[in-house]
Design an enzyme around this catalytic site. Sequence first.
Site, PDB file in Angstrom:
ATOM      1  CE  LYS A 170      -1.664   1.603   3.819  1.00 55.07           C
ATOM      2  NZ  LYS A 170      -1.501   2.943   4.393  1.00 55.07           N
ATOM      3  CG  ASN A 171       2.449   2.884   3.545  1.00 62.25           C
ATOM      4  OD1 ASN A 171       1.354   3.136   3.366  1.00 62.25           O
ATOM      5  ND2 ASN A 171       3.146   2.396   4.645  1.00 62.25           N
ATOM      6  NE  ARG A 212       2.315  11.436   7.683  1.00 57.66           N
ATOM      7  CZ  ARG A 212       2.753  12.574   8.183  1.00 57.66           C
ATOM      8  NH1 ARG A 212       1.812  13.553   8.303  1.00 57.66           N
ATOM      9  NH2 ARG A 212       3.821  12.948   8.424  1.00 57.66           N
ATOM     10  CB  CYS A 234      -3.733   5.939  11.560  1.00 57.49           C
ATOM     11  SG  CYS A 234      -4.379   4.883  10.355  1.00 57.49           S
ATOM     12  NE  ARG A 276       1.613   9.696  10.724  1.00 56.94           N
ATOM     13  CZ  ARG A 276       1.073   8.663  10.168  1.00 56.94           C
ATOM     14  NH1 ARG A 276      -0.235   8.510  10.366  1.00 56.94           N
ATOM     15  NH2 ARG A 276       1.728   7.986   9.098  1.00 56.94           N
ATOM     16  N   PRO A 277       4.327  15.578  11.726  1.00 59.31           N
ATOM     17  CG  PRO A 277       6.309  16.352  12.602  1.00 59.31           C
ATOM     18  CD  PRO A 277       5.274  15.384  12.614  1.00 59.31           C
ATOM     19  CB  ILE A 278       4.853  17.375   6.160  1.00 58.10           C
ATOM     20  CG1 ILE A 278       3.948  18.431   6.216  1.00 58.10           C
ATOM     21  CG2 ILE A 278       3.978  16.106   6.261  1.00 58.10           C
ATOM     22  CD1 ILE A 278       3.257  18.800   4.627  1.00 58.10           C
ATOM     23  CG  ASP A 279       9.326  19.102  10.331  1.00 57.81           C
ATOM     24  OD1 ASP A 279       8.669  18.170  10.272  1.00 57.81           O
ATOM     25  OD2 ASP A 279      10.689  19.186  10.887  1.00 57.81           O
ATOM     26  CG  ASP A 302       3.364   0.805   9.513  1.00 60.68           C
ATOM     27  OD1 ASP A 302       3.226   1.691  10.493  1.00 60.68           O
ATOM     28  OD2 ASP A 302       3.048   1.186   8.412  1.00 60.68           O
ATOM     29  CB  ILE A 344       8.632   5.325  14.656  1.00 58.21           C
ATOM     30  CG1 ILE A 344       9.526   4.277  14.561  1.00 58.21           C
ATOM     31  CG2 ILE A 344       8.231   6.413  13.484  1.00 58.21           C
ATOM     32  CD1 ILE A 344      11.040   4.737  13.590  1.00 58.21           C
ATOM     33  NE  ARG A 374      -6.928   5.121   6.155  1.00 56.18           N
ATOM     34  CZ  ARG A 374      -6.524   6.466   6.606  1.00 56.18           C
ATOM     35  NH1 ARG A 374      -7.036   7.059   7.614  1.00 56.18           N
ATOM     36  NH2 ARG A 374      -5.898   7.143   5.866  1.00 56.18           N
TER      37      ARG A 374
HETATM   38  C1  UD1 Z   1       5.177   6.118   6.534  1.00 56.07           C
HETATM   39  C2  UD1 Z   1       3.922   5.323   6.563  1.00 56.07           C
HETATM   40  C3  UD1 Z   1       3.519   4.807   7.831  1.00 56.07           C
HETATM   41  C4  UD1 Z   1       4.734   4.171   8.871  1.00 56.07           C
HETATM   42  C5  UD1 Z   1       6.137   5.120   8.552  1.00 56.07           C
HETATM   43  C6  UD1 Z   1       7.126   4.727   9.459  1.00 56.07           C
HETATM   44  C7  UD1 Z   1       2.970   6.072   4.432  1.00 56.07           C
HETATM   45  C8  UD1 Z   1       1.921   6.578   3.722  1.00 56.07           C
HETATM   46  N1  UD1 Z   1       2.999   5.886   5.759  1.00 56.07           N
HETATM   47  O1  UD1 Z   1       4.649   7.325   7.318  1.00 56.07           O
HETATM   48  O2  UD1 Z   1       2.563   3.751   7.657  1.00 56.07           O
HETATM   49  O3  UD1 Z   1       4.398   3.901   9.981  1.00 56.07           O
HETATM   50  O4  UD1 Z   1       6.177   5.688   7.470  1.00 56.07           O
HETATM   51  O5  UD1 Z   1       7.625   3.581   8.764  1.00 56.07           O
HETATM   52  O6  UD1 Z   1       3.766   5.476   4.092  1.00 56.07           O
HETATM   53  N2  UD1 Z   1       8.823  13.440  10.801  1.00 56.07           N
HETATM   54  C9  UD1 Z   1       8.991  14.638  11.202  1.00 56.07           C
HETATM   55  N3  UD1 Z   1       9.092  15.490  10.254  1.00 56.07           N
HETATM   56  C10 UD1 Z   1       8.656  15.224   8.837  1.00 56.07           C
HETATM   57  C11 UD1 Z   1       8.301  13.935   8.621  1.00 56.07           C
HETATM   58  C12 UD1 Z   1       8.373  12.840   9.801  1.00 56.07           C
HETATM   59  O7  UD1 Z   1       9.490  14.887  12.377  1.00 56.07           O
HETATM   60  O8  UD1 Z   1       8.854  15.923   8.177  1.00 56.07           O
HETATM   61  C13 UD1 Z   1       8.794  12.074  12.073  1.00 56.07           C
HETATM   62  C14 UD1 Z   1       7.462  11.778  12.450  1.00 56.07           C
HETATM   63  O9  UD1 Z   1       6.822  12.481  13.258  1.00 56.07           O
HETATM   64  C15 UD1 Z   1       8.103  10.125  12.743  1.00 56.07           C
HETATM   65  C16 UD1 Z   1       9.266   9.966  11.918  1.00 56.07           C
HETATM   66  O10 UD1 Z   1       9.589  11.297  11.464  1.00 56.07           O
HETATM   67  O11 UD1 Z   1       8.586  10.201  14.281  1.00 56.07           O
HETATM   68  C17 UD1 Z   1       9.068   8.987  10.777  1.00 56.07           C
HETATM   69  O12 UD1 Z   1       8.140   9.542  10.057  1.00 56.07           O
HETATM   70  P1  UD1 Z   1       7.947   9.019   8.541  1.00 56.07           P
HETATM   71  O13 UD1 Z   1       8.973   7.881   8.093  1.00 56.07           O
HETATM   72  O14 UD1 Z   1       7.845  10.369   7.691  1.00 56.07           O
HETATM   73  O15 UD1 Z   1       6.405   8.485   8.549  1.00 56.07           O
HETATM   74  P2  UD1 Z   1       5.286   8.555   7.451  1.00 56.07           P
HETATM   75  O16 UD1 Z   1       5.821   9.174   6.174  1.00 56.07           O
HETATM   76  O17 UD1 Z   1       4.281   9.519   8.086  1.00 56.07           O
END
Ligand code: UD1
Length: 431
Positions: free
Chosen positions: A22-23, A93, A117, A122-125, A305, A327, A397
């Site tokens: 899926k991802n 997401r 979820c 879950r920031p995207i910074d 996961d 995580i 989902r």
């Molecule tokens: C993806 C997966 C999710 C999985 C996760 C970790 C998808 C749609 N989702 O989520 O199922 O649990 O990888 O394997 O593919 N972080 C920041 N800033 C950012 C981005 C992330 O601080 O801009 C932090 C997050 O809060 C978290 C860590 O980095 O603590 C890892 O997150 P990330 O690997 O980015 O997870 P997702 O891409 O959201």
Amino acid sequence: MDQYVIKGGNPLHGEVEIGGAKNAALAILAAAVMADETVTIENLPNVRDINVMIHAIENIGAQVERVDIHTVKINGTTIHGFTVDNEYIRKIRASYYLLGALLGKYKRAEVALPGGCDIGSRPIDLHLKGFRAMGADVRVQRGMVETEAAALTGAHIYLDKVSVGATINIMMAASMAEGRTTIENAAKEPHVVDVANFLNSMGANIRGAGTDVIRISGVPKLHGTEYPIIPDQIEAGTFMFAAAATGGDVLVKNVIPKHLEATTAKLLEAGCRVEEFDDAVRVIAPAKLRHTQVTTLPYPGFPTDMQPQMGVILGLSSGTSTITESIFENRFKYVDELAKMGANIKVEGNIAIIYGVERYYGARVGAPDLRAGAALVIAGLAADGITTVDDIYYIERGYEAFDEKFRKLGGEIQKVSSEKEIQKFKLKIVS
Ligand code: UD1
């Protein structure tokens, strides 16, 4: 509201076929719109999040032809809008992948802030930091991320935290930037590699995916391709753990065993026998599971996961186990639900201390999120008596034909949408 009703206690036996990841698929669908020709994507899982992403790209003008439930042809050349916002896309997401794809190809994008979820903040910074480093303007306002670049140029980007989403998003945008981009401290997850392979099959120039330094030389155009998505390691792990929890013996087919190493290692520690084949793994449960310690980590560490599913099997093991969630901070929501089934788990900060119990008992529980929901289904299959799992919307989902696959393995599970159907299920299992 749909629910799963489960009569537990049957050890799962037989074979199960795993679908596409899926991802990986979510990112690949977004990236497909970057090509100037038709792209065929195979082995797509037929799950809700994927269908939301397909509608999102259709809504901005891409042509999508569903060849069959697992195959689509996408032509992004007809895209006429760069704003992605609707009730559904806000819930997934991975909507953020449309930022990287549209910014890379069209140099602009406006996408509703990602949902997904509720497993913690879950920031995207880091995604935005990457786009800015490549010369894009990025604004976040009214729940939208708006980004635009006169020209996108390659950059040296260090990710402060290992992030799957940021790595893939930056890789997509950088594929069509001018010059060379280096991503340091990149995520190494199998789906990062899969998306890189997909982009390369369209003519991108990405090297090093699967290591922590990825180098991308931008190209002006991407062409068509035919691409099968890798098997879903989390779906595979979920069935492996279901075999373990129910005292079963299951051959999990269509997997890449290398991607399952952390999962396999923990099953071995818990006392299971695991046999590896070229594209399958067989899990044979012991008479009694053993306790162990687990810490979630970026790949190749133990996947976050799989953490709730691990919690379910450790809850049935001898002795005391711990799970450290490193995580996401809000990933123990299944613990209160599992307690209703008799589990004895104490959560302190990001550590769950699990005192194994002899058995779970059927109860009415709710799926707090996708993976936690899957874990509760496993608990229900292992439990004495009848379990009802509410809010299975979350589970749908990310898992295709979840109940059907368990039924083929001998699990007594039914999707129901009314009290009448629950009664019918109960009558069927006593007769
Ligand atoms: C993806 C997966 C999710 C999985 C996760 C970790 C998808 C749609 N989702 O989520 O199922 O649990 O990888 O394997 O593919 N972080 C920041 N800033 C950012 C981005 C992330 O601080 O801009 C932090 C997050 O809060 C978290 C860590 O980095 O603590 C890892 O997150 P990330 O690997 O980015 O997870 P997702 O891409 O959201």
